[in-house]
Structure formats: C-alpha cells, structure tokens
Design a protein around this motif. Structure first.
Motif, PDB file in Angstrom:
ATOM      1  N   LYS A  61      37.612  43.758  46.874  1.00 56.80           N
ATOM      2  CA  LYS A  61      38.782  43.186  46.219  1.00 56.80           C
ATOM      3  C   LYS A  61      39.681  42.662  47.331  1.00 56.80           C
ATOM      4  CE  LYS A  61      42.576  44.317  43.053  1.00 56.80           C
ATOM      5  NZ  LYS A  61      43.249  45.416  42.302  1.00 56.80           N
ATOM      6  N   VAL A  62      39.941  41.353  47.316  1.00 61.68           N
ATOM      7  CA  VAL A  62      40.656  40.741  48.433  1.00 61.68           C
ATOM      8  C   VAL A  62      41.790  39.844  47.950  1.00 61.68           C
ATOM      9  CG1 VAL A  62      38.655  40.770  49.976  1.00 61.68           C
ATOM     10  CG2 VAL A  62      39.045  38.791  48.505  1.00 61.68           C
ATOM     11  N   ASN A  63      42.797  39.705  48.805  1.00 62.12           N
ATOM     12  CA  ASN A  63      43.794  38.643  48.643  1.00 62.12           C
ATOM     13  C   ASN A  63      43.279  37.434  49.412  1.00 62.12           C
ATOM     14  OD1 ASN A  63      45.553  40.320  47.224  1.00 62.12           O
ATOM     15  ND2 ASN A  63      46.486  41.081  49.106  1.00 62.12           N
ATOM     16  N   ILE A  64      43.104  36.311  48.716  1.00 58.29           N
ATOM     17  CA  ILE A  64      42.509  35.121  49.329  1.00 58.29           C
ATOM     18  C   ILE A  64      43.558  34.044  49.527  1.00 58.29           C
ATOM     19  CG2 ILE A  64      41.057  33.122  48.772  1.00 58.29           C
ATOM     20  CD1 ILE A  64      38.858  34.815  48.082  1.00 58.29           C
ATOM     21  N   ASP A  65      43.519  33.386  50.682  1.00 55.82           N
ATOM     22  CA  ASP A  65      44.287  32.165  50.930  1.00 55.82           C
ATOM     23  C   ASP A  65      43.275  31.063  51.193  1.00 55.82           C
ATOM     24  OD1 ASP A  65      47.018  33.051  50.802  1.00 55.82           O
ATOM     25  OD2 ASP A  65      46.625  34.162  52.644  1.00 55.82           O
ATOM     26  N   ALA A  66      43.204  30.084  50.258  1.00 54.91           N
ATOM     27  CA  ALA A  66      42.231  29.001  50.372  1.00 54.91           C
ATOM     28  C   ALA A  66      42.818  27.833  51.158  1.00 54.91           C
ATOM     29  CB  ALA A  66      41.802  28.534  48.986  1.00 54.91           C
TER      30      ALA A  66
END
Length: 365
Positions: A61-66
C-alpha cells in the motif's frame, strides 16, 4: 491517445502473442507469505532484509506521485473506472510494477505491505499447452481448448471463494437449512408449489479450490509491465492507441520483437492508411489494401467508418444505434430481451479530449 492519423501516414497494428501466458511462463510468482508489516519498510530492518532478497516479491500500500508523462502506466480506480492518471493517490500495487514505474519518474512511499517468497510455477504448464496450440489447426477443438486453458488459469487464482447456489427445500426443513447455511448468507426465498427455492452464498471448501489473489494480481501486473515498454518510448514511434495486448503505432517495430507465433512477441495484424477512434473499444480503420472495419464493444450493428469520423467534432450529435440486450434473472426465473439504444460519441471517462481550432478532436491527455 490520438483519435486519427494524418493523410498519407500509415499506422501499424501489433498484437502480443498470448500476453498473459507468456508472462506466466517468464516470471516467478508469489507462493508463500513471509511477512505482513505496517509503516515505512526502510525503518524496519527485518522486512527490508526480506525484500532485498531478489527471490522475494511483495504487494504494498503506497502513496504514489505520478510524473507528467504522455502515457501514465500505473492504474487506479476513479468513479468506478480504471484509469491511468497523473497526480497523487494511495493504492495497493505489486512490487515489480512499482520498480518498473520508478524508471519513468514515479515516486512512492510505502505504508503497509505483504512479502512473499516466489517461484517459477507456470513454465511447464504454458510450454505444454502452447505446443498443443501451435501444432493444432486454428479453430479446432484442441486449438481452442489449449488457448482457453492458457488464458483462463491465472484468473482462477483471483476468484472470490463464494458462489451463489440454489436449492429446493421442503417447507418443514426450512429452519434447519437456514441455520446450516447462515441467515446472513440467504439471498432470496421463492415459494414454488410445496417447496421453497432458496438462493444463498456458499463458501468454497479450501480442499476443493486453492485461491491466491497475489498470483492473479501479479500476472496482470507483469502484463502491464511488458506493455509499458512501448509507451513513452520514441524508439517505437507515436502511439495512437493501445489495448490490453495491442498497440497502434506510427513506426514499424524492430525485427527482434516480431514473430507470428512465439509467446510474448508481437504479430503485425494490420497496416492502416486511415484510423478513427472515439475512445476505448470504439475504433475503426482502413487497411492499405482498402478494407474497412469498425469495432464498438457490445454492438453488433456498427456504424460505417465515415459515420464514426463525423463524431470527432465537438458539436456533433450522438450517433444512435440499437442492439438486442438479454437480461437473465435466475432468481426470478425469466429472460428479458430488449432492443436498447447505444449512443456512439467521444468518451472522456478515461482521458480528457482536446479539440483543435476547427472543433475536431485532435488528441487526448
């Protein structure tokens, strides 16, 4: 991505030979759960050591910055649809897909995760069925069955362990039957003569079916990784359209990627002199030998290519087609056949349309 090509520009349509089976054959898959953790793994020596082992994989489970790229490669759910967005969000992803995305500038921080040992488990299965398929005549029973088995196995690992079942029960036995299956599992009770038709949820017994959602998820993630090599890569030309296992591009692919039968390589399906697309699963084209085709998912009576092109303009009205739709209800015991409207128009539920000065759809973002 790009809804139409320029006059005089040829486009090349490639399909992957057996995308999912090839990824099943070529990769290791999660087999045993080693650990579950919460928090940043870099601060947890035990878990970071487990993950540093190249034989292990994980779901995080990750916080993603695209990053701001033309063709984002990490999916998420938005308003009930799967999209590949820019921006930031939180979700669960396969470790190998995250590693692949980081090459294109994706950043992520881990909140929670599961770590598995991995092993090659599908290679012999896929090799045998692939051999059967290659040696069979297209369209025969052996060809179709071997293809179906190769393509459907991975999904079995992702099945819900619950099925809806139906039983005829004597009225006097109803109380004991409901106690047996559990009140919460009963969906409907329909009186039929002197009996009751009971529909209820039933959980598979583990000795009958082995479910491992990690395997099913890893197969589809590996397929996305494979297809991502063609996106945002100028070496392969401008990508006009992609599907799960196909690309439409302005360049011919290099010879080492092409083989009409070999698993995981590309097969040239068509060369198009004209291409029109209103969105996912709604497209048409004209081949260099002047054969036209139009495909609209779920619609048998499709428009012409010229009709499709008129819908590229911003102020054009929806093109209405009618199609027969069957609705079946096991619980109510009937099938309804309805002639329903199908509106053909530019779709903006996955990417945003961009129109030129003439009001014609020119690109999506």
């Amino acid at each position: 991505y790009i809804p139409s090509n320029k006059p005089g520009e040829n486009l090349y349509w490639y399909d992957v030979n057996s995308l999912y089976p090839s990824e099943m054959k070529n990769n290791k898959y999660p087999i045993s759960l080693l650990a579950h953790f919460k928090g940043d793994i870099s601060n947890k020596l035990k878990y970071s050591t487990l993950l540093s082992n190249k034989e292990n994989v994980g779901f995080f489970k990750v916080n993603i910055d695209a990053p701001n790229i033309n063709h984002p490669i990490i999916p998420t759910k938005f308003n009930g649809r799967t999209i590949f967005p820019e921006g930031s969000w939180t979700g669960w992803y396969y470790s190998e897909e995250l590693k692949n995305a980081s090459k294109l500038g994706y950043k992520y921080t881990i909140q929670e995760g599961y770590i598995f040992s991995s092993k090659t488990i599908f290679d012999k299965f896929v090799e045998k069925l692939s051999e059967m398929k290659e040696n069979a005549v297209s369209g025969t029973a052996i060809y179709l069955i071997s293809k179906l088995l190769m393509n459907s196995l991975y999904g079995k690992f992702g099945q819900k362990p619950i099925t809806v079942e139906h039983s005829f029960i004597d009225i006097v036995s109803m109380d004991s039957f409901i106690n047996k299956v559990g009140t919460d599992n009963v969906l409907t009770i329909l009186p039929i003569g002197k009996k009751m038709l009971v529909s209820y949820n039933n959980t598979f017994e583990s000795r009958y079916i082995k479910i491992n959602v990690a395997i099913a998820s890893a197969v589809t993630a590996n397929a996305r990784i494979m297809m991502s090599q063609f996106k945002n890569n100028p070496e392969y030309g401008t990508i006009y359209y992609t599907d799960t296992d196909s690309i439409l591009t302005s360049n011919q692919l290099p010879d080492h990627l092409i083989d009409n039968k070999k698993l995981g390589l590309m097969k040239l399906e068509k060369i198009l002199s004209r291409f029109i697309s209103l969105g996912p699963k709604v497209y048409g084209g004209q081949t260099i030998d002047d054969n036209q085709f139009v495909k609209v998912k779920g619609l048998k009576t499709v428009p012409t290519l010229n009709e499709l092109e008129t819908k590229l303009y911003k102020d054009s009205k929806e093109l209405i087609k009618y199609h027969e739709k069957w609705n079946r209800s096991t619980l109510e015991g009937h099938i309804q056949v309805k002639n329903t409207e199908y509106a053909i128009k530019v779709t903006s539920n996955k990417r945003l349309p961009v129109y030129d000065e003439n009001g014609r759809l020119s690109i999506t973002k």
